[in-house]
Design a protein around this motif. Structure first.
Motif, PDB file in Angstrom:
ATOM      1  N   MET A   1      -4.120  18.125  -7.517  1.00  0.00           N
ATOM      2  CA  MET A   1      -3.563  17.547  -6.400  1.00  0.00           C
ATOM      3  C   MET A   1      -4.304  16.460  -5.877  1.00  0.00           C
ATOM      4  SD  MET A   1      -0.653  18.176  -4.839  1.00  0.00           S
ATOM      5  CE  MET A   1       0.228  16.836  -3.725  1.00  0.00           C
ATOM      6  N   ARG A   2      -3.632  15.161  -5.730  1.00  0.00           N
ATOM      7  CA  ARG A   2      -4.365  13.954  -5.021  1.00  0.00           C
ATOM      8  C   ARG A   2      -3.424  13.500  -4.061  1.00  0.00           C
ATOM      9  NH1 ARG A   2      -3.775  10.091  -9.315  1.00  0.00           N
ATOM     10  NH2 ARG A   2      -1.862  11.143  -9.765  1.00  0.00           N
ATOM     11  N   VAL A   3      -4.229  12.539  -3.179  1.00  0.00           N
ATOM     12  CA  VAL A   3      -3.418  11.993  -1.950  1.00  0.00           C
ATOM     13  C   VAL A   3      -3.964  10.544  -1.842  1.00  0.00           C
ATOM     14  CG1 VAL A   3      -3.300  12.097   0.541  1.00  0.00           C
ATOM     15  CG2 VAL A   3      -3.593  14.136  -0.389  1.00  0.00           C
ATOM     16  N   PHE A   4      -3.003   9.641  -1.796  1.00  0.00           N
ATOM     17  CA  PHE A   4      -3.335   8.242  -1.885  1.00  0.00           C
ATOM     18  C   PHE A   4      -2.790   7.726  -0.458  1.00  0.00           C
ATOM     19  CE2 PHE A   4      -2.980   6.904  -6.407  1.00  0.00           C
ATOM     20  CZ  PHE A   4      -3.942   7.542  -6.782  1.00  0.00           C
ATOM     21  N   LYS A   5      -3.566   6.628   0.159  1.00  0.00           N
ATOM     22  CA  LYS A   5      -3.030   6.101   1.264  1.00  0.00           C
ATOM     23  C   LYS A   5      -3.000   4.651   1.037  1.00  0.00           C
ATOM     24  CE  LYS A   5      -3.766   3.508   5.467  1.00  0.00           C
ATOM     25  NZ  LYS A   5      -4.716   2.852   5.688  1.00  0.00           N
ATOM     26  N   PHE A   6      -1.592   3.710   1.315  1.00  0.00           N
ATOM     27  CA  PHE A   6      -1.457   2.429   1.360  1.00  0.00           C
ATOM     28  C   PHE A   6      -1.356   1.921   2.729  1.00  0.00           C
ATOM     29  CE2 PHE A   6      -0.513   3.776  -3.148  1.00  0.00           C
ATOM     30  CZ  PHE A   6      -1.309   2.676  -3.717  1.00  0.00           C
ATOM     31  N   GLY A   7      -2.190   1.106   3.205  1.00  0.00           N
ATOM     32  CA  GLY A   7      -2.170   0.440   4.371  1.00  0.00           C
ATOM     33  C   GLY A   7      -0.891  -0.677   4.621  1.00  0.00           C
ATOM     34  N   GLY A   8      -0.849  -1.158   5.717  1.00  0.00           N
ATOM     35  CA  GLY A   8       0.013  -2.242   5.900  1.00  0.00           C
ATOM     36  C   GLY A   8      -0.192  -3.317   5.138  1.00  0.00           C
ATOM     37  N   ALA A   9      -1.314  -3.706   4.893  1.00  0.00           N
ATOM     38  CA  ALA A   9      -1.491  -4.989   4.101  1.00  0.00           C
ATOM     39  C   ALA A   9      -0.711  -4.785   2.958  1.00  0.00           C
ATOM     40  CB  ALA A   9      -2.984  -5.372   4.147  1.00  0.00           C
ATOM     41  N   SER A  10      -1.000  -3.651   2.096  1.00  0.00           N
ATOM     42  CA  SER A  10      -0.725  -3.454   0.745  1.00  0.00           C
ATOM     43  C   SER A  10       0.868  -3.445   0.622  1.00  0.00           C
ATOM     44  CB  SER A  10      -1.284  -2.161   0.310  1.00  0.00           C
ATOM     45  OG  SER A  10      -0.563  -0.991   0.942  1.00  0.00           O
ATOM     46  N   VAL A  11       1.603  -3.251   1.653  1.00  0.00           N
ATOM     47  CA  VAL A  11       3.092  -3.285   1.540  1.00  0.00           C
ATOM     48  C   VAL A  11       3.656  -4.359   2.379  1.00  0.00           C
ATOM     49  CG1 VAL A  11       3.272  -0.982   0.681  1.00  0.00           C
ATOM     50  CG2 VAL A  11       3.387  -1.169   2.974  1.00  0.00           C
ATOM     51  N   LYS A  12       3.054  -5.345   2.633  1.00  0.00           N
ATOM     52  CA  LYS A  12       3.704  -6.355   3.479  1.00  0.00           C
ATOM     53  C   LYS A  12       4.649  -7.200   3.094  1.00  0.00           C
ATOM     54  CE  LYS A  12       0.135  -9.982   2.133  1.00  0.00           C
ATOM     55  NZ  LYS A  12      -0.815 -10.986   2.397  1.00  0.00           N
ATOM     56  N   ASP A  13       4.783  -7.344   1.735  1.00  0.00           N
ATOM     57  CA  ASP A  13       5.993  -7.896   1.388  1.00  0.00           C
ATOM     58  C   ASP A  13       6.516  -7.355   0.048  1.00  0.00           C
ATOM     59  OD1 ASP A  13       4.010  -8.643  -0.596  1.00  0.00           O
ATOM     60  OD2 ASP A  13       3.522 -10.466   0.399  1.00  0.00           O
ATOM     61  N   ALA A  14       7.579  -7.823  -0.751  1.00  0.00           N
ATOM     62  CA  ALA A  14       8.161  -7.257  -1.806  1.00  0.00           C
ATOM     63  C   ALA A  14       7.017  -7.139  -2.972  1.00  0.00           C
ATOM     64  CB  ALA A  14       9.168  -8.042  -2.242  1.00  0.00           C
ATOM     65  N   ASP A  15       6.276  -8.015  -3.125  1.00  0.00           N
ATOM     66  CA  ASP A  15       5.216  -8.168  -4.246  1.00  0.00           C
ATOM     67  C   ASP A  15       4.344  -7.043  -3.626  1.00  0.00           C
ATOM     68  OD1 ASP A  15       6.340 -10.142  -5.514  1.00  0.00           O
ATOM     69  OD2 ASP A  15       4.914 -11.594  -4.706  1.00  0.00           O
ATOM     70  N   GLY A  16       3.965  -6.456  -2.507  1.00  0.00           N
ATOM     71  CA  GLY A  16       3.256  -5.530  -2.345  1.00  0.00           C
ATOM     72  C   GLY A  16       3.676  -4.087  -2.682  1.00  0.00           C
ATOM     73  N   VAL A  17       5.052  -3.944  -2.266  1.00  0.00           N
ATOM     74  CA  VAL A  17       5.690  -2.856  -2.598  1.00  0.00           C
ATOM     75  C   VAL A  17       5.560  -2.812  -4.382  1.00  0.00           C
ATOM     76  CG1 VAL A  17       7.728  -1.450  -2.989  1.00  0.00           C
ATOM     77  CG2 VAL A  17       7.163  -3.023  -0.967  1.00  0.00           C
ATOM     78  N   LYS A  18       5.765  -3.535  -5.131  1.00  0.00           N
ATOM     79  CA  LYS A  18       5.741  -3.817  -6.475  1.00  0.00           C
ATOM     80  C   LYS A  18       4.374  -3.358  -6.951  1.00  0.00           C
ATOM     81  CE  LYS A  18       9.654  -7.100  -7.338  1.00  0.00           C
ATOM     82  NZ  LYS A  18       9.888  -8.395  -7.492  1.00  0.00           N
ATOM     83  N   ASN A  19       3.509  -3.673  -6.314  1.00  0.00           N
ATOM     84  CA  ASN A  19       2.118  -3.308  -6.725  1.00  0.00           C
ATOM     85  C   ASN A  19       1.728  -1.945  -6.377  1.00  0.00           C
ATOM     86  OD1 ASN A  19      -0.694  -4.383  -7.414  1.00  0.00           O
ATOM     87  ND2 ASN A  19      -1.152  -3.732  -5.570  1.00  0.00           N
ATOM     88  N   VAL A  20       2.337  -1.327  -5.613  1.00  0.00           N
ATOM     89  CA  VAL A  20       2.194   0.282  -5.203  1.00  0.00           C
ATOM     90  C   VAL A  20       2.770   0.887  -6.686  1.00  0.00           C
ATOM     91  CG1 VAL A  20       3.152   2.223  -4.159  1.00  0.00           C
ATOM     92  CG2 VAL A  20       2.217   0.151  -2.841  1.00  0.00           C
TER      93      VAL A  20
END
Length: 416
Positions: A1-20
């Motif tokens: 079991m692992r836990v990841f955290k993505f901050g606001g800068a990582s999902v600030k736009d569509a490219d960020g969501v695609k990068n997740v």
């Protein structure tokens, strides 16, 4: 079991969501809880909405409309089919936020703040969850408010660990991919609470502790934990390895890369923490584990802006002793004002304060009844862990120093 955290800068736009999605493709997505913050500067935007609501400003609806437009642009870039259910889901969340404001009867800022600000995380996780489903990564969307139970100290809630662990162990599918929100929980009456600004890291720590996770990874727009904030200091270096103790010290003094409360639950179960770049997920980043020495061993710089330097002395020039100091700390606790530095002499007592809830003026009225009070607002507190003479000389150059203090490993200076 692992836990990841993505901050606001990582999902600030569509490219960020695609990068997740790209990160999950490289790291694997099974037996994983992903904690996600509000997109970009959404939390700041919602804070302005709360302020406009309380002041009955004319631009309230315009602020909500702007925030909705920002998220709509991200949606349109992610989903070609405009009939996709995600568009309706986000519409409903914005409607729910507006309805919550319309029905509110309270005038308490902290309570209203918590009921509204969490919509940023609810919206962001709904978008990411639907995009991952759309891309073939089936996942469970979890409402963190149903899992993290707290007291009702709004904007700075304390976790009810026993109840939270019971719910998480019972309801999280440990074999699947789960998406949930950082920062938010709920009290025993199911009103939304928040864990403190930038509390998404802490959420990751809570889920990891309760699930006995193998690791936590915090994905940032920097290579890992640096020895200084690159937005403030010109030359910074990556810290490859640090201990839990060192991470707690850095977080306590104000290092922004990790939320101060995050390390404690991880340390209790010796769960490793990794701070890595979402831009270069294959890089090692920084590992935080039990007992490992600081590597490389060099000065670590931290600065906290907008502090208050408060100095007290007795009205009759008598000694400032334990009962006086105890009275001061009782008031600081009562008004939720954080102490970042303490220095005292026989007849004076000075503290550097972080007044994040805006209660300092109320505190002053109480203190002036018993002490002679002087203070400076808008000062900066600089901290250097593992200081050298060169580090101190460089930091002090050209600054008006109001107070400084040196212990074995830590140098602190208040300046304006």
């Amino acid at each position: 079991m692992r836990v990841f955290k993505f901050g606001g800068a990582s999902v600030k736009d569509a490219d960020g969501v695609k990068n997740v999605l790209a990160v999950l493709e490289k790291t694997g997505a099974s037996s994983l809880v992903v904690v996600i913050s509000a997109m970009g500067k959404t939390t700041n935007a919602i804070e302005k909405i709360v302020e406009a609501y309380l002041s009955e400003a004319d631009d309230l609806n315009a602020l909500i409309s702007d925030l909705k437009k920002y998220h709509s642009q991200i949606l349109e870039a992610l989903f070609e089919n405009k009939q996709h259910p995600i568009f309706k889901k986000i519409e409903v969340l914005f409607l729910d936020m507006k309805t919550t404001l319309d029905r509110n009867k309270s005038t308490r800022y902290n309570y209203i703040y918590d009921q509204i600000v969490g919509y940023g995380e609810l919206i962001s996780t709904t978008i990411v969850s639907e995009y991952l489903n759309h891309s073939g990564y089936e996942n469970d969307w979890l409402d963190a408010r149903d899992f993290i139970k707290t007291d009702n100290v709004y904007r700075d809630a304390e976790v009810n660990w026993d109840e939270t662990q019971r719910i998480i162990l019972e309801k999280v599918n440990k074999s699947k991919l789960s998406i949930t929100q950082g920062f938010i929980g709920s009290d025993e009456d199911n009103f939304t609470t928040t864990l403190g600004r930038e509390g998404s890291d802490y959420t990751a720590g809570i889920f990891a502790y309760c699930l006995n996770a193998n690791s936590v990874s915090i994905w940032k727009d920097v290579p890992g934990i640096l020895n200084a904030d690159p937005r403030v200091f010109d030359k910074t270096q990556l810290l490859s390895h640090i201990s839990y103790e060192e991470a707690i010290e850095l977080a306590f003094y104000g290092a922004s890369v990790i939320h101060p409360k995050t390390i404690q639950p991880l340390q209790r179960k010796e769960i490793p923490l990794y701070v890595k770049s979402f831009l270069n997920p294959e890089n090692e980043g920084t590992s935080v584990k039990k007992g490992q020495p600081l590597d490389p061993h060099l000065p670590c710089y931290i600065v906290k802006r907008n502090q208050i330097l408060l100095s007290l002395s007795s009205l009759d020039f008598s000694f400032i002793v334990e009962d006086s100091i105890s009275h001061v700390f009782s008031l600081l606790h009562q008004y939720h004002i954080k102490v970042d530095l303490i220095q005292n002499s026989a007849i004076s007592f000075s503290v550097c304060l972080d007044d994040k809830f805006g209660h300092f003026e109320e505190l002053l009225k109480k203190l002036k009844a018993k002490f002679r009070v002087t203070y400076n607002t808008n000062v900066s507190l600089f901290t250097v862990r593992h200081f050298t003479d060169d580090a101190i000389m460089s930091l002090e150059k050209g600054k008006e120093i109001l107070l400084k203090q040196i212990t074995r490993e830590t140098y602190q200076m208040v300046s304006r």
